[in-house]
Design a protein around this motif. Sequence first.
Motif, PDB file in Angstrom:
ATOM      1  N   THR A 129      47.654  14.122  19.438  1.00 61.35           N
ATOM      2  CA  THR A 129      47.179  13.567  20.712  1.00 61.35           C
ATOM      3  C   THR A 129      47.247  14.617  21.807  1.00 61.35           C
ATOM      4  O   THR A 129      46.305  14.791  22.596  1.00 61.35           O
ATOM      5  N   LEU A 130      48.351  15.366  21.857  1.00 65.86           N
ATOM      6  CA  LEU A 130      48.497  16.411  22.861  1.00 65.86           C
ATOM      7  C   LEU A 130      47.495  17.546  22.618  1.00 65.86           C
ATOM      8  O   LEU A 130      46.902  18.077  23.557  1.00 65.86           O
ATOM      9  N   GLY A 131      47.295  17.906  21.350  1.00 65.10           N
ATOM     10  CA  GLY A 131      46.342  18.964  21.030  1.00 65.10           C
ATOM     11  C   GLY A 131      44.928  18.602  21.442  1.00 65.10           C
ATOM     12  O   GLY A 131      44.198  19.432  22.015  1.00 65.10           O
ATOM     13  N   LEU A 132      44.491  17.371  21.172  1.00 72.41           N
ATOM     14  CA  LEU A 132      43.155  16.938  21.565  1.00 72.41           C
ATOM     15  C   LEU A 132      43.002  16.890  23.081  1.00 72.41           C
ATOM     16  O   LEU A 132      41.960  17.247  23.636  1.00 72.41           O
ATOM     17  N   THR A 133      44.066  16.461  23.755  1.00 67.52           N
ATOM     18  CA  THR A 133      44.002  16.355  25.208  1.00 67.52           C
ATOM     19  C   THR A 133      43.887  17.727  25.852  1.00 67.52           C
ATOM     20  O   THR A 133      43.343  17.863  26.955  1.00 67.52           O
ATOM     21  N   ALA A 134      44.357  18.769  25.174  1.00 72.76           N
ATOM     22  CA  ALA A 134      44.236  20.125  25.709  1.00 72.76           C
ATOM     23  C   ALA A 134      42.782  20.553  25.843  1.00 72.76           C
ATOM     24  O   ALA A 134      42.484  21.502  26.562  1.00 72.76           O
ATOM     25  N   MET A 135      41.871  19.858  25.160  1.00 67.63           N
ATOM     26  CA  MET A 135      40.442  20.140  25.325  1.00 67.63           C
ATOM     27  C   MET A 135      39.756  19.031  26.114  1.00 67.63           C
ATOM     28  O   MET A 135      38.535  18.867  26.069  1.00 67.63           O
ATOM     29  N   GLY A 136      40.559  18.240  26.841  1.00 69.01           N
ATOM     30  CA  GLY A 136      40.012  17.195  27.690  1.00 69.01           C
ATOM     31  C   GLY A 136      39.526  15.978  26.957  1.00 69.01           C
ATOM     32  O   GLY A 136      38.713  15.205  27.473  1.00 69.01           O
ATOM     33  N   HIS A 137      40.017  15.760  25.751  1.00 71.61           N
ATOM     34  CA  HIS A 137      39.549  14.642  24.924  1.00 71.61           C
ATOM     35  C   HIS A 137      40.712  13.705  24.591  1.00 71.61           C
ATOM     36  O   HIS A 137      41.817  14.151  24.288  1.00 71.61           O
ATOM     37  N   VAL A 138      40.453  12.412  24.670  1.00 69.50           N
ATOM     38  CA  VAL A 138      41.416  11.416  24.193  1.00 69.50           C
ATOM     39  C   VAL A 138      40.717  10.528  23.175  1.00 69.50           C
ATOM     40  O   VAL A 138      39.508  10.276  23.269  1.00 69.50           O
ATOM     41  N   ARG A 139      41.470  10.067  22.189  1.00 71.77           N
ATOM     42  CA  ARG A 139      40.906   9.213  21.147  1.00 71.77           C
ATOM     43  C   ARG A 139      40.484   7.862  21.732  1.00 71.77           C
ATOM     44  O   ARG A 139      41.012   7.432  22.761  1.00 71.77           O
ATOM     45  N   PRO A 140      39.572   7.172  21.046  1.00 73.95           N
ATOM     46  CA  PRO A 140      39.239   5.806  21.466  1.00 73.95           C
ATOM     47  C   PRO A 140      40.500   4.942  21.493  1.00 73.95           C
ATOM     48  O   PRO A 140      41.348   5.034  20.606  1.00 73.95           O
ATOM     49  N   GLY A 141      40.627   4.121  22.536  1.00 74.30           N
ATOM     50  CA  GLY A 141      41.815   3.303  22.681  1.00 74.30           C
ATOM     51  C   GLY A 141      42.956   3.998  23.387  1.00 74.30           C
ATOM     52  O   GLY A 141      44.043   3.432  23.504  1.00 74.30           O
ATOM     53  N   CYS A 142      42.721   5.226  23.846  1.00 72.48           N
ATOM     54  CA  CYS A 142      43.752   5.969  24.583  1.00 72.48           C
ATOM     55  C   CYS A 142      43.211   6.356  25.952  1.00 72.48           C
ATOM     56  O   CYS A 142      42.004   6.366  26.190  1.00 72.48           O
ATOM     57  N   ARG A 143      44.115   6.682  26.864  1.00 73.11           N
ATOM     58  CA  ARG A 143      43.710   7.116  28.200  1.00 73.11           C
ATOM     59  C   ARG A 143      44.773   8.036  28.781  1.00 73.11           C
ATOM     60  O   ARG A 143      45.955   7.946  28.421  1.00 73.11           O
TER      61      ARG A 143
END
Length: 537
Positions: free
Chosen positions: A49-63
């Motif tokens: 989750t932290l790795g994806l957020t580093a590229m400005g992306h969050v999974r569906p169902g997350c914010r």
Amino acid sequence: MTKLLEIRDLWIEGRSGDDWHKIVKGVNLDLARGEVLGLIGESGAGKSTLGLTAMGHVRPGCRIAGGSIRFDGQELVGASAQVLRHLRGRRIAYVAQSSAAAFNPAWRLIRQHCEAPVRHGVMPRAQAEAEAVRLYAEMRLPDPDQIGFRFPHQVSGGQLQRAMTAMAMACKPDLIIFDEPTTALDVTTQIEVLAAIRDIVRNHGAAAIYITHDLAVVAQMADRVKVLLKGEEVEDAPVREMLAHPREAYTRSLWAVREFQPAPRGPAPAGPPLLQIDAVDASYGTQKVLDNVSLAVPRGRTVAVVGESGSGKSTTARVVMGLLSPTTGKVTFDGAVLPTTVGGRPRKLLQRMQMIHQMADTALNPRQRIREVLGRPLEFYLGLKGRAKEARIRELLTEIELDPDRFIERLPGELSGGQKQRVCIARALAAEPELIICDEVTSALDQLVAEGILRLLDRIQRERGISYLFITHDLATVRAIADHVVVMQHGRVVEQGDKARIFSPQHEAYTDLLLSSVPEMDPDWLTQVLEQRRAAG
């Protein structure tokens, strides 16, 4: 060194029904150009989750509930879609944990490789194709001039993972996020891929976040390590300092080498084995992939099959399950020759043999909630309905250490990689089989969770007498759970015998290569192994 990525007081929440729960809790992160940060922690710690957020992306169902993410001075929290599209693929690349789920099955590999550099205007198509071939060679892929013209299903899992790593590097990005990139690789292939990743990151001055549960891999790849637990930072230190002197008890527990050893067993039961494979050959089209394979799985015992990617391990499992017909030889189950195709097998026989697949991401229907995933085999094989089915679903979830009240209504996309694999294990157990083929069932799990899964499988085996055909590239897992070991290379059985004999000198040359390729908790290990092999020619 100049900072490339700065994350401050980041909070991420995930939806569960109508409620939001915290996944990442106030984490800070700094990453300099050319630096590799190892991100570790058990399954569900928030690493991916932290790795994806580093590229400005969050999974569906997350914010993103709060905090700041700045990449090269650009704020990504609240950035426009246009800004993020410009960065992703070109300046920030991502290598996913599950390559099978990441590729489009309808497109050839080279078409997918060339999409990012062409669409971002980095290079024309012809140059992108030539660069793809060069990167395929650098990733040690076989036949680099032609492998790009295969579809994803026509290469092994390890080869597909390397193709995805090459694809991520197509635009020469400033930041690469590696999410368990060697999880699907055998140990010999892993050495080459780790060396290639490390060299490319260093040579191009790129920064990287390397997410993994394999602590020995962290030791080879990272300059610095950050430890997460349930979304919170536990500690952060240079890799050598953390390896030598971890401050926190949780970190020390991650550093512990897997110590699980099942209690000694008596001799295998008398009589014929439950599963017997006799002189089996098999082919994909005109390509022969199994050559005179013979092995046996006794009742209530575990036979581990090990070897490199493409050695025939999973193909052997496909033959047993009736997904690939042998060209010669036969497979016998409980004394009867098995029909060669799954369609020719009655339901009761299907129930007695179950399989846990390597890629949990692709093995679970993303639209089915866990209640449906586990309920279907209970109804199909055992006829359970209503309250009886509901009670058994909850028992299975408890057995795999997932809280039924929290997980029964979740979709697979709301689970971590380790949680998905545990659901796959529960689905196999739901049929109450006599034989389970475990295809890399612990490869996506951190050490703590993997040990728990091995203990669970061992307990179930002792209580129910289930036999396991355990396919793995993890030799630590083989040491922990196997009674008998089969070593395969190029579709053939190189050697086999009881575990004590296979792990004791003198080995066959190929077995010795496998054993010497297991990473150690020493930051200099990879360099030393590569130097030794180059010196030996």
